[in-house]
Design a protein around this motif. Structure first.
Motif, short mmCIF file in Angstrom:
data_model
loop_
_atom_site.label_atom_id
_atom_site.label_comp_id
_atom_site.label_asym_id
_atom_site.label_seq_id
_atom_site.Cartn_x
_atom_site.Cartn_y
_atom_site.Cartn_z
N ALA A 335 0.98 -1.38 0.07
CA ALA A 335 0.04 0.18 0.01
C ALA A 335 0.87 1.31 0.09
O ALA A 335 0.76 2.14 -0.77
CB ALA A 335 -0.89 -0.13 1.14
N VAL A 336 2.01 1.29 0.69
CA VAL A 336 2.89 2.30 0.80
C VAL A 336 3.40 2.67 -0.44
O VAL A 336 3.55 3.94 -0.91
CB VAL A 336 3.92 2.15 1.95
CG1 VAL A 336 5.05 3.34 1.73
CG2 VAL A 336 3.51 2.20 3.33
N TYR A 337 3.92 1.60 -1.28
CA TYR A 337 4.41 1.55 -2.59
C TYR A 337 3.62 2.37 -3.54
O TYR A 337 3.79 3.39 -4.35
CB TYR A 337 4.96 0.49 -2.98
CG TYR A 337 6.26 -0.15 -2.35
CD1 TYR A 337 7.04 0.74 -1.47
CD2 TYR A 337 6.96 -1.15 -2.82
CE1 TYR A 337 8.04 0.37 -0.73
CE2 TYR A 337 8.28 -1.58 -2.28
CZ TYR A 337 8.78 -0.72 -1.29
OH TYR A 337 9.84 -1.10 -0.90
N ASP A 338 2.25 1.84 -3.47
CA ASP A 338 1.21 2.42 -4.28
C ASP A 338 1.04 3.93 -4.01
O ASP A 338 0.93 4.85 -4.64
CB ASP A 338 -0.21 1.72 -4.03
CG ASP A 338 -0.21 0.57 -4.99
OD1 ASP A 338 0.74 0.23 -5.66
OD2 ASP A 338 -0.99 -0.53 -4.44
N ILE A 339 1.06 4.30 -2.86
CA ILE A 339 0.72 5.73 -2.19
C ILE A 339 1.84 6.66 -2.83
O ILE A 339 1.57 7.70 -3.24
CB ILE A 339 0.65 5.65 -0.76
CG1 ILE A 339 -0.88 5.10 -0.51
CG2 ILE A 339 0.51 6.99 -0.19
CD1 ILE A 339 -0.84 4.72 1.40
N VAL A 340 3.21 6.24 -2.68
CA VAL A 340 4.26 7.14 -2.88
C VAL A 340 4.19 7.35 -4.44
O VAL A 340 5.15 8.14 -4.73
CB VAL A 340 5.38 6.56 -2.20
CG1 VAL A 340 5.33 6.69 -0.66
CG2 VAL A 340 6.16 5.34 -2.60
N GLY A 341 3.64 6.16 -5.20
CA GLY A 341 4.04 6.30 -6.70
C GLY A 341 5.16 5.33 -7.46
O GLY A 341 5.37 5.71 -8.38
N PHE A 342 5.56 4.33 -6.57
CA PHE A 342 6.24 3.27 -7.15
C PHE A 342 5.57 2.36 -8.30
O PHE A 342 4.40 2.22 -8.03
CB PHE A 342 6.87 2.56 -6.18
CG PHE A 342 8.06 3.36 -5.43
CD1 PHE A 342 8.48 4.49 -5.73
CD2 PHE A 342 8.50 2.54 -4.10
CE1 PHE A 342 9.43 4.99 -4.94
CE2 PHE A 342 9.44 3.38 -3.16
CZ PHE A 342 9.93 4.41 -3.81
N ILE A 343 6.33 1.91 -9.14
CA ILE A 343 5.76 0.92 -10.08
C ILE A 343 6.17 -0.48 -9.82
O ILE A 343 7.42 -0.68 -9.59
CB ILE A 343 6.08 1.32 -11.44
CG1 ILE A 343 5.43 2.57 -11.92
CG2 ILE A 343 5.57 0.18 -12.50
CD1 ILE A 343 5.78 3.01 -13.47
#
Length: 349
Positions: A335-343
């Motif tokens: 969820a954090v990776y989605d929030i910060v914009g990582f692919i």
């Protein structure tokens, strides 16, 4: 307002012999929390290597702390017991938090100043960034509560600052990803009665410590009945009898320490101990303290030794706990990776 599942996280460093202060100040307090919360108890071995460690000793100490958790009554089936390094998500989230936390926040951390000493330029980056890893330990599980002692309050405040800044910085993305108005909780300190600070048996002005060169300064959790008795009988005291009221313990640090230990082991207030032993000489009080300490600590030490003698069992407990912890932490990291914009590719999601 976001609603978070109540969950407790706490960790113990595997550095040196565990002693009575560790037990009364932390481990014994973990046990009753199991009846109210989902609990995650971690052996924080990644924190341990912020200062030099002997690898063989570190492995032994990881298993010893785990044995202490189990011997004290922590249920590794109902709750989660694991060591930090088996769950890589702690390190992954710590990097995100390194980018959230401000240098000014870390510069104010008093524990770094104390541990680094005068030669701060020679301290490890890990020691400096210790608080952001601690924040990751807690927030990887979105823990709502942490039982804290005096020396960890400042770090918990930083954890709350990191959580708040993440929630603010990524507010739009958090909402877009379906997490409401906050992704991380502002973790609360869990205060369980008055702070328990156990002092050295040789010097009542110093905290009981595993680094003290005198083994007679502390009661180790693995001490047998004879060792416990000998250390208590040799504990420093003063020539006056015990007072009948707590006010009489002022300016008598060794007396106050022994009374505090008795009260903590018995589960009563200091005032009750003094009502029973006020006016008594230390020789008789120490005899009663020996009996109580052996009764309470003897079985824990014996069980720890039994568990440590079977490292395969301890490793299995840690492995199973790590698997369960990883499921929760991975969900948070995704969820954090989605929030910060990582692919992330499909195989990594």
């Amino acid at each position: 307002m976001a609603v978070f599942k109540e969950r407790v996280f706490s960790g113990v460093q595997p550095t040196g012999n565990l002693h009575l202060g560790n037990y009364l100040g932390a481990i014994s307090r973990f046990v009753p929390l199991q009846e109210r919360y989902d609990c995650i108890y971690c052996v924080v071995d990644m924190h341990a290597i912020t200062v030099p460690q002997d690898p063989k000793e570190l492995r032994r100490q990881i298993r010893e702390v785990t044995a202490a958790f189990l011997a004290a009554g922590i249920d590794a089936e109902r709750h989660i017991v694991f060591n930090q390094s088996q769950v890589a998500e702690h390190a992954e989230l710590a990097w995100i938090f390194n980018c959230i936390a401000r240098i000014g926040w870390l510069n104010r951390m008093t524990q770094f100043k104390e541990k680094a000493g005068k030669d701060r330029e020679n301290a490890s980056v890990g020691l400096y960034a210790y608080p952001t890893l601690m924040a990751a330990d807690i927030l990887a599980y979105r823990a709502t509560h942490v039982p804290v002692g005096e020396d960890q309050k400042q770090h918990l405040e930083l954890t709350r600052d990191v959580a708040q800044k993440f929630n603010n910085d990524y507010a739009a993305a958090i909402a877009e990803n379906g997490h409401g108005d906050a992704f991380f909780p502002l973790t609360e300190p869990l205060i369980q009665g008055p702070a328990m600070r156990i002092m050295s048996l040789r010097d009542g002005s110093k905290k009981m410590s595993k680094s003290d060169p005198s083994d007679y300064s502390r009661i180790n959790l693995t001490d047998d009945a004879d060792a416990i008795a000998q250390k208590i009988r040799k504990a420093k005291t003063d020539p006056e009898p015990l007072p009948s009221e707590e006010a009489g313990l002022q300016s008598r640090p060794e007396a106050a320490n022994l009374v505090g230990i008795f009260a903590a082991l018995k589960g009563v207030e200091k005032s009750q101990v003094l009502r029973e032993f006020g006016g008594a000489q230390f020789s008789s009080f120490k005899g009663a303290l020996v009996d109580l300490a052996v009764e309470k600590m003897g079985p824990i030490g014996a069980e720890m030794k039994r568990l440590v003698a079977d490292p395969g069992h301890i490793d299995a407990v840690l492995g199973k706990g790590a698997e369960r912890a990883r499921v929760i932490a991975r969900e948070t990291l995704d969820a954090v990776y989605d929030i910060v914009g990582f692919i992330r590719s499909a195989r990594n999601s």
